[in-house]
Design a protein around this motif. Structure first.
Motif, PDB file in Angstrom:
ATOM      1  N   THR A 156       6.143  -1.778  11.944  1.00 28.10           N
ATOM      2  CA  THR A 156       5.208  -0.781  11.413  1.00 28.10           C
ATOM      3  C   THR A 156       4.588  -1.225  10.116  1.00 28.10           C
ATOM      4  O   THR A 156       4.599  -0.323   9.008  1.00 28.10           O
ATOM      5  N   GLY A 157       4.403  -2.391   9.827  1.00 32.12           N
ATOM      6  CA  GLY A 157       3.735  -2.891   8.791  1.00 32.12           C
ATOM      7  C   GLY A 157       4.103  -4.308   8.535  1.00 32.12           C
ATOM      8  O   GLY A 157       3.889  -5.229   9.594  1.00 32.12           O
ATOM      9  N   ALA A 161       0.864  -1.102   0.155  1.00 33.75           N
ATOM     10  CA  ALA A 161       0.157  -0.175  -0.199  1.00 33.75           C
ATOM     11  C   ALA A 161       0.884   1.094  -0.143  1.00 33.75           C
ATOM     12  O   ALA A 161       1.898   1.237   0.516  1.00 33.75           O
ATOM     13  N   VAL A 162       0.383   2.357  -0.503  1.00 31.64           N
ATOM     14  CA  VAL A 162       1.003   3.479  -0.720  1.00 31.64           C
ATOM     15  C   VAL A 162       0.060   4.706   0.090  1.00 31.64           C
ATOM     16  O   VAL A 162      -0.889   4.669  -0.372  1.00 31.64           O
ATOM     17  N   ALA A 163       0.533   5.434   0.963  1.00 26.06           N
ATOM     18  CA  ALA A 163      -0.236   6.415   1.312  1.00 26.06           C
ATOM     19  C   ALA A 163       0.567   8.068   1.080  1.00 26.06           C
ATOM     20  O   ALA A 163       1.820   7.993   1.321  1.00 26.06           O
ATOM     21  N   LYS A 164      -0.362   8.712   0.577  1.00 26.91           N
ATOM     22  CA  LYS A 164       0.304  10.152   0.118  1.00 26.91           C
ATOM     23  C   LYS A 164      -0.405  11.232   0.868  1.00 26.91           C
ATOM     24  O   LYS A 164      -1.751  11.240   1.114  1.00 26.91           O
ATOM     25  N   GLY A 165       0.270  12.058   1.447  1.00 25.72           N
ATOM     26  CA  GLY A 165      -0.358  13.384   1.987  1.00 25.72           C
ATOM     27  C   GLY A 165       0.751  14.459   1.902  1.00 25.72           C
ATOM     28  O   GLY A 165       1.655  14.631   1.184  1.00 25.72           O
ATOM     29  N   ALA A 214       5.388   4.132   1.946  1.00 23.75           N
ATOM     30  CA  ALA A 214       4.969   2.800   1.446  1.00 23.75           C
ATOM     31  C   ALA A 214       5.412   1.806   2.463  1.00 23.75           C
ATOM     32  O   ALA A 214       6.287   1.792   3.270  1.00 23.75           O
ATOM     33  N   TYR A 215       4.288   1.100   2.391  1.00 24.16           N
ATOM     34  CA  TYR A 215       4.357  -0.076   3.249  1.00 24.16           C
ATOM     35  C   TYR A 215       3.579  -1.408   2.864  1.00 24.16           C
ATOM     36  O   TYR A 215       2.785  -1.361   1.734  1.00 24.16           O
ATOM     37  N   LEU A 271      10.259   3.568   8.843  1.00 25.00           N
ATOM     38  CA  LEU A 271       9.583   4.004   9.816  1.00 25.00           C
ATOM     39  C   LEU A 271       9.418   2.801  10.944  1.00 25.00           C
ATOM     40  O   LEU A 271       9.044   1.551  10.341  1.00 25.00           O
ATOM     41  N   TRP A 272       9.503   2.925  12.212  1.00 18.49           N
ATOM     42  CA  TRP A 272       9.253   1.883  13.141  1.00 18.49           C
ATOM     43  C   TRP A 272       8.600   2.460  14.484  1.00 18.49           C
ATOM     44  O   TRP A 272       8.570   3.679  14.689  1.00 18.49           O
TER      45      TRP A 272
END
Length: 372
Positions: free
Chosen positions: A312-313, A274-278, A288-289, A340-341
């Motif tokens: 974190t994923g 998955a990809v989260a954009k903001g 990206a996770y 990210l952790w």
């Protein structure tokens, strides 16, 4: 007939099917009906013929059935992630319990992977490897360390390592004998012929630990005769549970699971990408996770332990990318790519860790590269 049906119910319960009310005898679930229909009615002794059902939360992700004699073990394994794959294996055993040869066939029924046939022959101090894969044939031979033993770890793509053949583990433990404390052996991958060192540690007469990529342990529970009755992989990245049951027709189960794949009702990828954009301060930020599924499990304090850094994923380490410097939690973060952790705590708070290393697998955390 009543005794046989009762044994089937108990086998289904050991496999993780719990929606049975013995008082009201309500209709069993579809999973239970499938297991009951596929369970063998053969009178063969349990130590000669058995099965293992492996679950991830509520979902059955793998089933293995095997038949074992003094000179041979032969089995079928169906894996359901990311789609149905049927594996058939056989090991030829010598009088001392070592292996003279193995055969492995991998047949995808609902997953986009190639068919594969691999034969290993252990000849003196060397190994002959014969591989047919995707229409290509290759034969090679190489030297072996003393005391090699084939093992079969399966799972495909990002889910490699999802399941290791417990039937093969059982033969291996019998080869070690009941009094070993710790062994370190050259483990030969039945699917490729590659060799890695594997450690097995006996913690008690009924508990043996098998190392998982050198980063965790799979806990194998044995009965008094040395048979494996269960495997707990909750400390590994796969988080699965396996239970011994009566023999199951795995090939029929594989057909059923493949039909579910085709109908869009299969399990699919265990943790889809998955990809989260903001935006932060008007500037784009991308994360990206891989996204794990709950599968009716309790997560914090169970799947994700307290007071231990989590990735974190799932799968590869989660990454954060920003083309501009930004501030988060009072910390200034330069433009760049980070992993990210998180560190969940028992009091309900969670620390977010931004780390300068990226592109690594999600178990490879280096605290010396923490940025904030």
């Amino acid at each position: 007939w009543t005794r046989s049906l009762s044994e089937h119910f108990r086998g289904a319960l050991r496999a993780g099917v719990t929606d049975i009310n013995f008082d009201s005898m309500r209709a069993p679930s579809a999973t239970l009906l499938l297991l009951l229909a596929l369970t063998s009615r053969s009178p063969a002794a349990p130590d000669e013929r058995a099965a293992f059902v492996t679950t991830l939360g509520r979902d059955t992700v793998a089933i293995e059935s095997f038949t074992r004699t003094a000179s041979r073990i032969e089995g079928d394994i169906v894996v359901r992630v990311p789609g149905t794959v049927l594996c058939h294996y056989a090991l030829d055993l010598t009088r001392d319990g070592s292996v003279s040869g193995s055969v492995l066939d991998v047949k995808p029924l609902g997953a986009p992977i190639p068919e594969e046939h691999v034969r290993l022959d252990f000849i003196g101090d060397s190994l002959r490897i014969d591989v047919d894969k995707a229409g290509h044939h290759d034969t090679s031979r190489r030297k072996l360390d003393t005391g090699p033993y084939p093992q079969f770890m399966t799972g495909f793509r990002s889910s490699y390592g999802l399941y290791s053949s417990l039937g093969v583990y059982e033969v291996l433990l019998a080869h070690f004998g009941p009094h070993f404390d710790s062994v370190d052996i050259p483990s030969v991958d039945m699917a490729s012929g590659r060799t890695v060192r594997r450690q097995f540690v006996r913690r008690s007469p009924t508990l043996v630990d098998a190392d998982y990529f050198g980063i965790a342990w799979t806990h194998l529970t044995l009965d008094g005769s040395g048979e494996i009755v269960g495997a707990d992989a909750s400390e590994t990245t796969e988080k699965t549970q396996s239970r011994r049951t009566a023999y199951i027709d795995v090939q029929q189960a594989a057909k059923r699971f493949a039909a579910e794949d085709k109908a869009g009702k299969g399990l699919g990828v265990a943790s889809p990408s998955a990809v989260a954009k903001g935006t932060v301060g008007g500037q784009p930020v991308v994360v990206a996770y891989s996204s794990p599924r709950r599968r009716d499990r309790s997560i914090l304090g169970s799947v994700v332990p307290y007071d231990k850094v989590w990735r974190t994923g799932a799968n590869a380490a989660t990454t954060l990318v920003s083309g501009h410097a930004f501030e988060i939690g009072g910390a200034s973060i330069p433009a760049g790519t980070y992993s990210l952790w998180t560190l969940p705590k028992r009091d309900g708070t969670v620390e977010l860790i931004i780390n300068g290393q990226h592109g690594q697998w999600g178990t490879d955390y280096d605290a010396s590269q923490d940025v904030a």
